[in-house]
Write a protein that holds these residues in place. Structure first.
Motif, PDB file in Angstrom:
ATOM      1  N   PHE A  53       0.899  -1.118   0.058  1.00 22.78           N
ATOM      2  CA  PHE A  53      -0.046  -0.059   0.002  1.00 22.78           C
ATOM      3  C   PHE A  53       0.809   1.204   0.015  1.00 22.78           C
ATOM      4  CE2 PHE A  53      -3.155   3.049   1.913  1.00 22.78           C
ATOM      5  CZ  PHE A  53      -4.191   2.893   0.904  1.00 22.78           C
ATOM      6  N   ARG A  54       1.893   1.159   0.773  1.00 19.10           N
ATOM      7  CA  ARG A  54       2.891   2.353   0.858  1.00 19.10           C
ATOM      8  C   ARG A  54       3.684   2.788  -0.481  1.00 19.10           C
ATOM      9  NH1 ARG A  54       3.729   0.210   6.281  1.00 19.10           N
ATOM     10  NH2 ARG A  54       2.716   1.812   7.686  1.00 19.10           N
ATOM     11  N   MET A  55       3.819   1.694  -1.328  1.00 22.02           N
ATOM     12  CA  MET A  55       4.437   1.772  -2.527  1.00 22.02           C
ATOM     13  C   MET A  55       3.531   2.547  -3.713  1.00 22.02           C
ATOM     14  SD  MET A  55       6.120  -1.848  -3.279  1.00 22.02           S
ATOM     15  CE  MET A  55       6.928  -2.764  -2.081  1.00 22.02           C
ATOM     16  N   MET A  56       2.343   2.585  -3.372  1.00 18.52           N
ATOM     17  CA  MET A  56       1.092   3.454  -4.238  1.00 18.52           C
ATOM     18  C   MET A  56       1.322   4.883  -4.246  1.00 18.52           C
ATOM     19  SD  MET A  56      -2.167   1.182  -3.816  1.00 18.52           S
ATOM     20  CE  MET A  56      -2.127  -0.408  -3.483  1.00 18.52           C
ATOM     21  N   ALA A  57       1.371   5.529  -5.189  1.00 26.88           N
ATOM     22  CA  ALA A  57       1.115   7.084  -5.292  1.00 26.88           C
ATOM     23  C   ALA A  57       0.124   7.167  -4.321  1.00 26.88           C
ATOM     24  CB  ALA A  57       0.921   7.580  -6.632  1.00 26.88           C
ATOM     25  N   LYS A  58      -0.005   8.545  -3.607  1.00 27.20           N
ATOM     26  CA  LYS A  58      -1.102   8.955  -2.704  1.00 27.20           C
ATOM     27  C   LYS A  58      -2.635   8.619  -3.392  1.00 27.20           C
ATOM     28  CE  LYS A  58       1.542  10.432   1.011  1.00 27.20           C
ATOM     29  NZ  LYS A  58       2.081   9.118   1.163  1.00 27.20           N
ATOM     30  N   ASP A  59      -2.656   9.364  -4.458  1.00 28.78           N
ATOM     31  CA  ASP A  59      -3.970   9.295  -5.147  1.00 28.78           C
ATOM     32  C   ASP A  59      -4.358   8.002  -5.480  1.00 28.78           C
ATOM     33  OD1 ASP A  59      -1.934   9.368  -6.954  1.00 28.78           O
ATOM     34  OD2 ASP A  59      -3.249  10.273  -8.678  1.00 28.78           O
ATOM     35  N   ILE A  60      -3.805   7.276  -6.060  1.00 30.72           N
ATOM     36  CA  ILE A  60      -3.815   5.837  -6.402  1.00 30.72           C
ATOM     37  C   ILE A  60      -4.453   5.057  -5.127  1.00 30.72           C
ATOM     38  CG2 ILE A  60      -3.067   3.514  -7.297  1.00 30.72           C
ATOM     39  CD1 ILE A  60      -3.575   5.589  -9.334  1.00 30.72           C
ATOM     40  N   ALA A  61      -3.450   5.212  -4.080  1.00 28.20           N
ATOM     41  CA  ALA A  61      -3.663   4.475  -2.610  1.00 28.20           C
ATOM     42  C   ALA A  61      -5.062   4.789  -2.158  1.00 28.20           C
ATOM     43  CB  ALA A  61      -2.486   5.042  -1.706  1.00 28.20           C
ATOM     44  N   ALA A  62      -5.428   6.173  -2.384  1.00 24.39           N
ATOM     45  CA  ALA A  62      -6.763   6.678  -1.653  1.00 24.39           C
ATOM     46  C   ALA A  62      -7.963   5.931  -2.394  1.00 24.39           C
ATOM     47  CB  ALA A  62      -6.726   8.263  -1.725  1.00 24.39           C
TER      48      ALA A  62
END
Length: 94
Positions: A53-62
């Motif tokens: 999850f932390r590897m994702m860009a913030k917008d993708i993670a959200a």
């Protein structure tokens, strides 16, 4: 993404975790829709989930987070720092 494609994606990500190839995981993440990433998260081992999850860009993670089951969301919230959680929630409400 079809079920077979999701299984292939999950297997690829699992193999990359085993190999410790985090750069390749990031590259794979960047090419996959957030909904499909959420489906992969549902299958990941609990210990790998926060890392993935932390590897994702913030917008993708959200967006990925919003497509997860409530149980998985709760698990992630417990594993996140306050600043990570705030950043993700800020992104959700943008």
């Amino acid at each position: 993404m079809e079920k077979e494609q999701l299984e292939e994606l999950f297997n690829e990500i699992s193999d990359l975790f085993e190999a410790g190839d985090y750069q390749k995981i990031r590259a794979v993440i960047s090419e996959v829709e957030p909904f499909d990433l959420a489906m992969v998260c549902e299958e990941l081992e609990e210990k790998r989930l926060p890392i993935f999850f932390r590897m994702m860009a913030k917008d993708i993670a959200a967006e990925c987070f919003s497509n997860m089951s409530s149980e998985l969301q709760e698990l992630l919230i417990k594993k996140m720092s306050d600043s990570e959680l705030k950043a993700m929630l800020d992104e959700l409400f943008v």
